[in-house]
Design an enzyme around this catalytic site. Structure first.
Site, PDB file in Angstrom:
ATOM      1  N   THR A 146      -2.287 -10.427  -7.136  1.00  0.00           N
ATOM      2  CA  THR A 146      -3.113  -9.833  -7.145  1.00  0.00           C
ATOM      3  C   THR A 146      -3.141  -7.878  -7.155  1.00  0.00           C
ATOM      4  O   THR A 146      -3.144  -8.078  -8.775  1.00  0.00           O
ATOM      5  CB  THR A 146      -3.491  -9.446  -5.163  1.00  0.00           C
ATOM      6  OG1 THR A 146      -1.913  -9.324  -4.541  1.00  0.00           O
ATOM      7  CG2 THR A 146      -3.771 -10.465  -4.715  1.00  0.00           C
ATOM      8  N   LYS A 169       4.368 -12.990  -4.179  1.00  0.00           N
ATOM      9  CA  LYS A 169       3.433 -11.735  -4.854  1.00  0.00           C
ATOM     10  C   LYS A 169       3.653 -10.928  -3.805  1.00  0.00           C
ATOM     11  O   LYS A 169       3.390 -11.573  -1.938  1.00  0.00           O
ATOM     12  CB  LYS A 169       1.668 -13.125  -5.386  1.00  0.00           C
ATOM     13  CG  LYS A 169       1.143 -13.182  -4.046  1.00  0.00           C
ATOM     14  CD  LYS A 169       0.775 -12.311  -2.767  1.00  0.00           C
ATOM     15  CE  LYS A 169      -0.418 -11.126  -3.174  1.00  0.00           C
ATOM     16  NZ  LYS A 169      -0.413 -10.320  -2.435  1.00  0.00           N
ATOM     17  N   THR A 180       7.139 -12.781   5.301  1.00  0.00           N
ATOM     18  CA  THR A 180       6.269 -11.910   4.714  1.00  0.00           C
ATOM     19  C   THR A 180       5.415 -11.955   3.226  1.00  0.00           C
ATOM     20  O   THR A 180       6.159 -12.410   2.678  1.00  0.00           O
ATOM     21  CB  THR A 180       6.560 -10.091   4.289  1.00  0.00           C
ATOM     22  OG1 THR A 180       5.618  -9.600   3.744  1.00  0.00           O
ATOM     23  CG2 THR A 180       6.980 -10.466   3.931  1.00  0.00           C
ATOM     24  N   GLU A 260       3.091  -0.806  -4.884  1.00  0.00           N
ATOM     25  CA  GLU A 260       1.852  -0.519  -5.352  1.00  0.00           C
ATOM     26  C   GLU A 260       1.935   1.937  -5.040  1.00  0.00           C
ATOM     27  O   GLU A 260       2.263   1.815  -4.074  1.00  0.00           O
ATOM     28  CB  GLU A 260       0.683  -0.076  -4.237  1.00  0.00           C
ATOM     29  CG  GLU A 260       0.219  -1.868  -4.297  1.00  0.00           C
ATOM     30  CD  GLU A 260      -1.439  -1.828  -3.633  1.00  0.00           C
ATOM     31  OE1 GLU A 260      -0.948  -1.484  -2.281  1.00  0.00           O
ATOM     32  OE2 GLU A 260      -1.713  -2.905  -3.611  1.00  0.00           O
ATOM     33  N   ASN A 379      -5.131   2.748  -3.340  1.00  0.00           N
ATOM     34  CA  ASN A 379      -5.882   2.281  -1.808  1.00  0.00           C
ATOM     35  C   ASN A 379      -6.693   3.139  -1.145  1.00  0.00           C
ATOM     36  O   ASN A 379      -7.094   2.457  -0.342  1.00  0.00           O
ATOM     37  CB  ASN A 379      -4.625   2.039  -0.814  1.00  0.00           C
ATOM     38  CG  ASN A 379      -3.450   0.599  -1.383  1.00  0.00           C
ATOM     39  OD1 ASN A 379      -3.887  -0.460  -1.156  1.00  0.00           O
ATOM     40  ND2 ASN A 379      -2.354   1.150  -1.750  1.00  0.00           N
ATOM     41  N   SER A 384      -9.330  -3.643  -1.435  1.00  0.00           N
ATOM     42  CA  SER A 384      -8.260  -4.714  -1.446  1.00  0.00           C
ATOM     43  C   SER A 384      -7.462  -4.709  -0.905  1.00  0.00           C
ATOM     44  O   SER A 384      -7.357  -4.162   0.796  1.00  0.00           O
ATOM     45  CB  SER A 384      -7.125  -4.009  -2.576  1.00  0.00           C
ATOM     46  OG  SER A 384      -6.910  -3.321  -1.714  1.00  0.00           O
TER      47      SER A 384
END
Lengths: 384, 384
Positions: A146, A169, A180, A260, A379, A384
């Protein structure tokens, strides 16, 4: 390598059109046997996505012949219709592959609260089946990305002739709830489902479950372990468990390294704890402290924020006996000023924090990331 | 107005040189009686600053004649020598004012883990005593600021002839642990210490204790309520409690409105809860979800992140019965897609999130802020 490193597996990754940008978004992993034993661990978030609810049911049978994974949509919080979409996906894959739908696991990732475009997903399943290959592991790993900037794979090969490989991922909403993220592990070892389950639970408990990038627990976390038995070898249980743990640990570190917006990977080791539970609670409290995460981003060895985080836990400790090291420098001793903070070198991506509770001999390691303007941007700029 | 709105109090605020930039950094609040009843609530962080440990002892006596407050240093994690510094501060103030040190409370705020410059602080106490005035409340409120962009004061005047006023500081490390931040409230009502305590605990429980700007709990949180009895009036208990609650609520909202780097104030109301504890647990989980805080910053009504946060709690609810409204639009109904998210207008600073657990009739409100690049910058660019 990835999920096709072990014998007995084929995989593929294609662009089904679920993602509007045309990137790969559908992966298929098929266990060609001779055995189809499987184990899975799933998010402990009580709001579970439709594919998690479905796959939990599938795993109860202890056998999985195929896994359909899609990015571009989490199919979470989509109600009974979303569950029907997952069911239809499994049915369609079963029909195309000639298996039973009850042995087809499904995993999805992407935005919460939107229905999947089934008019694109179902034809994609047929296309992915047509492209299945014993060399398809890499493409499958790419199709489940993603916001990941890189795809993640890991392999351990035993001298005894069996292999454990896997793909993962995950880059945001990256905090553990038993398991997770989306992870598929495969092995050609001949291992029964209950033994797979034991090895997988032991491995995730100290790897994926101790990754805490941003404190946010996903609705879709899934880790599957599929065994084909194609090597014809039943491994030593301890050696097999260690191989599974090693692959999980490798993938977990790759997740943290690609989180991220992060600029630092923070290894938080809590030592001197009365119990392992205390060590994990303290490690998680430190990992989730936004002010500390900002300080680490600014390369500021702000140990006061570490103590402030420890102080919110119920672990056994005395405030005037706490010690904290940052990158090996004990900047806090006995709850007060220790070695000179100017000695701490924080230029590199990996930062090590050691918190000594001076209350026992148990320990735990939690991995976290710093908090950056890039994380905020990534974010807040779009859903997302 | 501030702490000198009520009769019987004098205050001052001066620059003692504790802050290197020369800004005001020392405040003194004195209760001139005739009574000196007092109550206090303090951080529940187990790592407590020296002034918290000292003032907790002072409050056990139920009487406070003066409060010395400094910004520019928290005197937390400074060991036995830091405690001696607080003790010396109280002794010096007592000597200058002609009171007993056992009735002098001390509060400090600033960087954790550094000793206070006592060579500047002690002369500052004498200077502050010389400038005490019945109009000094404003200057006192200014002197306790750290990263606050504005000073915070509030006053309620009863038609019955008594007044409750107060001042507060706080902009970061702003999550509650019973109380939070530095707050001094004063009243000229004639109220005994146990009744002050009851009113203060009831007020903080639903005001300061439900502010959760960044999830980070300070080592120095202190809220004091001092009563002079100078109005000669003993108020109705319920009316007095409501006045204290109202001043606390006013100050708490000012804290959220001035939180470090924030661009949004988020009012999170949890309704339909089985218990108030459930409502608070769910509200706090939503308040601390970094991904949601980023989404709110980006004016994205990302209700999936709200459900994801609710799912991590132990509150009573069924995932398929959850409802969520953002700014009045029920974007999530029965755990799935509700009204059109395009209807949500998020242009203004205040954002309202309502989470309906559909499990009972209890509720709670938690106030939080968004997560911004400015917050990251402010907390990574320098030690604070």
């Amino acid at each position: 390598m990835s999920v096709t490193a072990a014998q007995g597996f084929t995989a593929s990754g294609i662009a089904a059109g679920i993602k509007e940008n045309g990137n790969p978004d559908l992966a298929l992993v098929v266990n060609n046997g001779p055995r189809r034993a499987a184990a899975g661990v799933f998010t402990s978030n009580r709001v579970k996505a439709a594919p998690v609810l479905w796959s939990q049911q599938v795993l109860k049978g202890g056998e999985v012949s195929a896994v359909v994974l899609n990015s571009g949509g989490a199919n979470a919080c989509t109600g009974p219709l979303g569950f029907q979409d997952t069911h239809a996906t499994a049915e369609h894959a079963a029909e195309v592959l000639g298996h039973s739908a009850g042995e087809v696991a499904v995993a999805s990732t992407g935005l919460i609260g939107i229905r999947l475009p089934m008019d694109k997903l179902l034809p994609g399943v047929a296309k992915a089946a047509a492209e299945l290959s014993a060399h398809g592991g890499e493409k499958a790993a790419i199709a489940i990305k993603t916001t990941d900037t890189v795809h993640k794979t890991a392999v351990v090969q035993s001298p005894a002739g069996w292999t454990v490989g896997g793909m993962a991922k995950g880059a945001g909403m990256l905090a553990p709830g038993l398991a997770t993220m989306l992870v598929v592990l495969t092995t050609d070892a001949d291992v029964a489902a209950p033994d797979l389950d034991a090895a997988l639970r032991a491995a995730t408990r100290t790897t994926f479950d101790r990754v805490d990038s941003d404190g946010c627990m996903s609705t879709n976390d899934t880790v599957l372990l599929l065994a084909s038995g194609a090597s014809g070898t039943t491994p030593d249980a301890a050696e097999f468990a260690e191989a599974v743990r090693s692959v999980c640990d490798d993938l977990a570190r790759q997740l943290i390294g690609d989180a991220e917006g992060a600029s630092k990977d923070i290894r938080i080791e809590v030592i001197g704890a009365a119990t392992e539970e205390d060590a994990v609670e303290v490690g998680r409290s430190i990992a989730r402290n936004n002010l500390l995460k900002c300080a680490i981003h600014g390369e500021d060895p702000n140990w006061g924020r570490v103590l402030s985080a420890i102080g919110t836990t119920s672990a056994v400790f005395e405030p005037d006996q706490l010690n904290v090291a940052i990158n090996g420098v004990w900047v806090c001793k006995n709850g007060s000023v220790g070695e000179d903070r100017e000695l701490v070198d924080m230029r590199y991506r990996e930062v090590s924090i050691t918190a000594d509770l001076a209350a026992g001999s148990e320990s735990a390691v939690i991995w976290a990331n710093d908090l950056t303007a890039d994380y905020v941007h990534e974010n807040s700029a779009y859903s997302s």
